[in-house]
Design a protein around this motif. Structure first.
Motif, PDB file in Angstrom:
ATOM      1  N   PRO A   1     -53.830  24.486 -53.102  1.00 18.94           N
ATOM      2  CA  PRO A   1     -55.133  24.336 -52.420  1.00 18.94           C
ATOM      3  C   PRO A   1     -55.208  23.084 -51.541  1.00 18.94           C
ATOM      4  O   PRO A   1     -55.910  23.064 -50.545  1.00 18.94           O
ATOM      5  N   HIS A   2     -54.487  22.037 -51.934  1.00 14.62           N
ATOM      6  CA  HIS A   2     -54.516  20.787 -51.176  1.00 14.62           C
ATOM      7  C   HIS A   2     -53.087  20.361 -50.863  1.00 14.62           C
ATOM      8  O   HIS A   2     -52.203  20.481 -51.723  1.00 14.62           O
ATOM      9  N   LEU A   3     -52.900  19.848 -49.657  1.00 15.62           N
ATOM     10  CA  LEU A   3     -51.564  19.391 -49.264  1.00 15.62           C
ATOM     11  C   LEU A   3     -51.077  18.334 -50.265  1.00 15.62           C
ATOM     12  O   LEU A   3     -51.769  17.334 -50.509  1.00 15.62           O
ATOM     13  N   THR A   4     -49.927  18.567 -50.854  1.00 19.54           N
ATOM     14  CA  THR A   4     -49.373  17.682 -51.882  1.00 19.54           C
ATOM     15  C   THR A   4     -47.897  17.451 -51.602  1.00 19.54           C
ATOM     16  O   THR A   4     -47.147  18.410 -51.397  1.00 19.54           O
ATOM     17  N   LEU A   5     -47.493  16.208 -51.578  1.00 20.42           N
ATOM     18  CA  LEU A   5     -46.080  15.888 -51.354  1.00 20.42           C
ATOM     19  C   LEU A   5     -45.565  15.086 -52.528  1.00 20.42           C
ATOM     20  O   LEU A   5     -46.077  14.000 -52.826  1.00 20.42           O
ATOM     21  N   SER A   6     -44.579  15.615 -53.206  1.00 17.80           N
ATOM     22  CA  SER A   6     -43.980  14.922 -54.334  1.00 17.80           C
ATOM     23  C   SER A   6     -42.514  14.643 -54.001  1.00 17.80           C
ATOM     24  O   SER A   6     -41.754  15.565 -53.729  1.00 17.80           O
ATOM     25  N   VAL A   7     -42.168  13.382 -53.983  1.00 21.02           N
ATOM     26  CA  VAL A   7     -40.795  12.994 -53.640  1.00 21.02           C
ATOM     27  C   VAL A   7     -40.137  12.373 -54.867  1.00 21.02           C
ATOM     28  O   VAL A   7     -40.698  11.465 -55.492  1.00 21.02           O
ATOM     29  N   THR A   8     -38.982  12.890 -55.206  1.00 18.43           N
ATOM     30  CA  THR A   8     -38.168  12.301 -56.280  1.00 18.43           C
ATOM     31  C   THR A   8     -36.997  11.588 -55.626  1.00 18.43           C
ATOM     32  O   THR A   8     -36.295  12.172 -54.798  1.00 18.43           O
ATOM     33  N   LEU A   9     -36.831  10.332 -55.981  1.00 15.98           N
ATOM     34  CA  LEU A   9     -35.807   9.518 -55.329  1.00 15.98           C
ATOM     35  C   LEU A   9     -34.789   9.038 -56.358  1.00 15.98           C
ATOM     36  O   LEU A   9     -35.159   8.601 -57.452  1.00 15.98           O
ATOM     37  N   ILE A  10     -33.522   9.175 -56.009  1.00 20.90           N
ATOM     38  CA  ILE A  10     -32.418   8.743 -56.869  1.00 20.90           C
ATOM     39  C   ILE A  10     -31.692   7.607 -56.151  1.00 20.90           C
ATOM     40  O   ILE A  10     -31.424   7.713 -54.942  1.00 20.90           O
ATOM     41  N   ALA A  11     -31.393   6.555 -56.891  1.00 23.30           N
ATOM     42  CA  ALA A  11     -30.805   5.366 -56.263  1.00 23.30           C
ATOM     43  C   ALA A  11     -29.669   4.825 -57.105  1.00 23.30           C
ATOM     44  O   ALA A  11     -29.619   5.044 -58.321  1.00 23.30           O
ATOM     45  N   ALA A  12     -28.769   4.114 -56.444  1.00 21.95           N
ATOM     46  CA  ALA A  12     -27.727   3.375 -57.159  1.00 21.95           C
ATOM     47  C   ALA A  12     -28.352   2.108 -57.721  1.00 21.95           C
ATOM     48  O   ALA A  12     -29.052   1.383 -57.006  1.00 21.95           O
ATOM     49  N   ALA A  13     -28.136   1.865 -59.010  1.00 17.72           N
ATOM     50  CA  ALA A  13     -28.761   0.713 -59.656  1.00 17.72           C
ATOM     51  C   ALA A  13     -27.968  -0.563 -59.399  1.00 17.72           C
ATOM     52  O   ALA A  13     -26.756  -0.519 -59.152  1.00 17.72           O
ATOM     53  N   ALA A  14     -28.659  -1.686 -59.464  1.00 18.65           N
ATOM     54  CA  ALA A  14     -27.987  -2.987 -59.389  1.00 18.65           C
ATOM     55  C   ALA A  14     -27.234  -3.230 -60.696  1.00 18.65           C
ATOM     56  O   ALA A  14     -27.443  -2.534 -61.684  1.00 18.65           O
ATOM     57  N   ARG A  15     -26.334  -4.230 -60.683  1.00 18.77           N
ATOM     58  CA  ARG A  15     -25.567  -4.506 -61.902  1.00 18.77           C
ATOM     59  C   ARG A  15     -26.461  -5.089 -62.999  1.00 18.77           C
ATOM     60  O   ARG A  15     -26.262  -4.843 -64.172  1.00 18.77           O
ATOM     61  N   ARG A  16     -27.439  -5.882 -62.587  1.00 24.74           N
ATOM     62  CA  ARG A  16     -28.361  -6.448 -63.581  1.00 24.74           C
ATOM     63  C   ARG A  16     -29.547  -5.514 -63.768  1.00 24.74           C
ATOM     64  O   ARG A  16     -29.876  -4.742 -62.868  1.00 24.74           O
ATOM     65  N   VAL A  17     -30.194  -5.637 -64.907  1.00 22.80           N
ATOM     66  CA  VAL A  17     -31.388  -4.848 -65.178  1.00 22.80           C
ATOM     67  C   VAL A  17     -32.602  -5.772 -65.188  1.00 22.80           C
ATOM     68  O   VAL A  17     -32.631  -6.741 -65.955  1.00 22.80           O
ATOM     69  N   VAL A  18     -33.554  -5.502 -64.317  1.00 25.49           N
ATOM     70  CA  VAL A  18     -34.825  -6.228 -64.334  1.00 25.49           C
ATOM     71  C   VAL A  18     -35.941  -5.203 -64.433  1.00 25.49           C
ATOM     72  O   VAL A  18     -35.974  -4.239 -63.664  1.00 25.49           O
ATOM     73  N   THR A  19     -36.828  -5.402 -65.406  1.00 26.31           N
ATOM     74  CA  THR A  19     -37.956  -4.484 -65.586  1.00 26.31           C
ATOM     75  C   THR A  19     -39.256  -5.289 -65.570  1.00 26.31           C
ATOM     76  O   THR A  19     -39.262  -6.475 -65.245  1.00 26.31           O
ATOM     77  N   ARG A  20     -40.343  -4.638 -65.983  1.00 33.29           N
ATOM     78  CA  ARG A  20     -41.616  -5.344 -66.093  1.00 33.29           C
ATOM     79  C   ARG A  20     -41.617  -6.285 -67.293  1.00 33.29           C
ATOM     80  O   ARG A  20     -42.397  -7.232 -67.331  1.00 33.29           O
ATOM     81  N   ALA A  21     -40.803  -5.987 -68.283  1.00 31.00           N
ATOM     82  CA  ALA A  21     -40.706  -6.849 -69.464  1.00 31.00           C
ATOM     83  C   ALA A  21     -39.719  -7.978 -69.155  1.00 31.00           C
ATOM     84  O   ALA A  21     -38.802  -7.778 -68.374  1.00 31.00           O
ATOM     85  N   GLY A  22     -39.900  -9.130 -69.721  1.00 30.61           N
ATOM     86  CA  GLY A  22     -38.935 -10.206 -69.507  1.00 30.61           C
ATOM     87  C   GLY A  22     -39.559 -11.505 -69.034  1.00 30.61           C
ATOM     88  O   GLY A  22     -38.903 -12.545 -69.021  1.00 30.61           O
ATOM     89  N   ALA A  23     -40.857 -11.473 -68.662  1.00 25.02           N
ATOM     90  CA  ALA A  23     -41.523 -12.710 -68.235  1.00 25.02           C
ATOM     91  C   ALA A  23     -41.819 -13.574 -69.459  1.00 25.02           C
ATOM     92  O   ALA A  23     -42.173 -13.056 -70.516  1.00 25.02           O
ATOM     93  N   SER A  24     -41.648 -14.896 -69.316  1.00 27.61           N
ATOM     94  CA  SER A  24     -41.882 -15.833 -70.428  1.00 27.61           C
ATOM     95  C   SER A  24     -42.897 -16.886 -69.998  1.00 27.61           C
ATOM     96  O   SER A  24     -42.990 -17.206 -68.800  1.00 27.61           O
ATOM     97  N   PRO A  25     -43.625 -17.444 -70.973  1.00 28.99           N
ATOM     98  CA  PRO A  25     -44.579 -18.514 -70.642  1.00 28.99           C
ATOM     99  C   PRO A  25     -43.901 -19.619 -69.844  1.00 28.99           C
ATOM    100  O   PRO A  25     -42.786 -20.022 -70.176  1.00 28.99           O
ATOM    101  N   GLY A  26     -44.562 -20.053 -68.794  1.00 28.27           N
ATOM    102  CA  GLY A  26     -44.012 -21.093 -67.929  1.00 28.27           C
ATOM    103  C   GLY A  26     -43.351 -20.547 -66.676  1.00 28.27           C
ATOM    104  O   GLY A  26     -43.187 -21.262 -65.686  1.00 28.27           O
ATOM    105  N   ASP A  27     -42.940 -19.272 -66.708  1.00 27.49           N
ATOM    106  CA  ASP A  27     -42.368 -18.675 -65.491  1.00 27.49           C
ATOM    107  C   ASP A  27     -43.397 -18.745 -64.367  1.00 27.49           C
ATOM    108  O   ASP A  27     -44.600 -18.603 -64.599  1.00 27.49           O
TER     109      ASP A  27
END
Ligand SMILES: [Mg+2]
Length: 339
Positions: free
Chosen positions: A145-171
């Motif tokens: 009923p409504h124009l909808t665009l869904s894009v799935t994207l696949i990427a090569a990951a970096a060697r390190r992993v950075v997520t939303r978790a990992g911030a520490s007090p003082g950062d």
């Protein structure tokens, strides 16, 4: 960001909100119930999934743009819409330092939608993908009923992993580019304007792929997210995932000249959304590495606050007085029909 939902009755939306506790309440209930697959390094709840497949590590993300919810067709051309549907996904890849490679596109199209416009949408996706080093490798077309665009994207990951978790007090908390322009662009579009700097910022997000890669590969950042739902809400995601709080100094926010001319308030920059900048935490001992990255970042990075042990988000305005945030950003469920 929600732009209009004339077809969606507010009562229905509130029922859905009651049942699920809003978008994030729903996700908090759903995610622990999902089966843990093999090869999953980072699962649901982040900007992308990080998957191990043989010797390769891949990032996968998906996002949908729905007419009447995320955009109105008279706000941009079909070609611009196609570009946008790819670029907002690329921003999630940027947040985890990846290189976009392949995408599949699922388009829901109203009956009678002009074939020429559908071709333009796909030309836009194709061009944006090529500029980011990716290609369309498949897709699906369905009546909707409504124009909808869904894009799935696949990427090569970096060697390190950075997520939303990992911030520490003082950062220290940094954000790339400028914030608030896209939300002002939406405001102007709603007022009937069809051109201008901030409207272009809304129409054509600039995913920070180079910056994301440099920040992850260098090991400078402890946590990162892209700003899609509003700076405060997305910082809230980092804080929640990391088990910390944060203080933001509003006067430090990077605001464009156009923003300063059109708004005297920090509110839109704090809560507006659609910026697709990167928001990250940098441990103080690694701050000295930032100037060395400047050329690789290809954008400015601005210090806007500090991660705290004390939970919760505080925003200090002029003279260090706390700003009452009220609505903190965009919850896809909670605000249906209200924005
Ligand atoms: Mg994101």
């Amino acid at each position: 960001m929600l732009v209009a939902a004339p077809h969606q009755a507010p009562r229905k939306a509130s029922r859905r909100r009651d049942r699920a506790g809003g978008e994030f309440g729903f996700l908090n209930k759903l995610l622990p119930t999902l089966t843990q697959g093999s090869g999953v390094i980072v699962g649901p709840g982040q900007d992308c999934a990080l998957l191990r497949f043989g010797s390769q590590r891949l990032l996968v993300t998906v996002d949908a743009l729905v007419e009447g919810i995320h955009f109105r067709s008279d706000w941009m051309s079909p070609y611009q819409l196609g570009r946008r549907s790819f670029l907002v996904n690329a921003s999630d890849i940027a947040a985890m330092g990846g290189r976009p490679r392949w995408c599949v596109v699922s388009a829901g199209v109203p009956r009678g939608y002009p074939t020429r416009d559908l071709e333009s949408i796909h030309a836009g996706i194709d061009a944006a993908a090529a500029e980011c080093g990716a290609a369309i490798v498949g897709g699906n077309l369905a009546a909707c009923p409504h124009l909808t665009l869904s894009v799935t994207l696949i990427a090569a990951a970096a060697r390190r992993v950075v997520t939303r978790a990992g911030a520490s007090p003082g950062d220290r908390i940094f954000v790339t580019g400028c914030v608030g322009d896209a939300a002002l662009g939406v405001r102007n579009l709603k007022r009937g304007r069809r051109s201008g700097e901030v409207i272009e910022r809304y129409r054509e997000p600039a995913p920070r792929l180079a910056a994301g890669r440099a920040l992850v590969e260098s090991g400078v950042v402890s946590a990162m997210i892209d700003v899609s739902d509003g700076l405060i809400q997305d910082l809230g995601h980092i804080c929640e995932a990391s088990g910390v709080g944060a203080v933001v100094e509003a006067e430090r926010l990077p605001l464009s000249g156009a923003y300063r001319r059109q708004s005297k308030s920090f509110d839109t920059a704090l809560t507006g959304g659609e910026d697709y900048e990167l928001l990250c935490a940098v441990p103080q001992r690694r701050m000295t590495l930032l100037p060395k990255l400047r050329r690789r970042l290809r954008c400015e990075m601005t210090l806007i606050g500090t991660v705290t042990k004390r939970k919760g988000l505080r925003v200090l305005g002029r003279d260090g007085i706390a700003i009452d945030l009220g609505a903190k950003g965009y919850d896809h469920f909670a605000k249906v029909g209200s924005r």
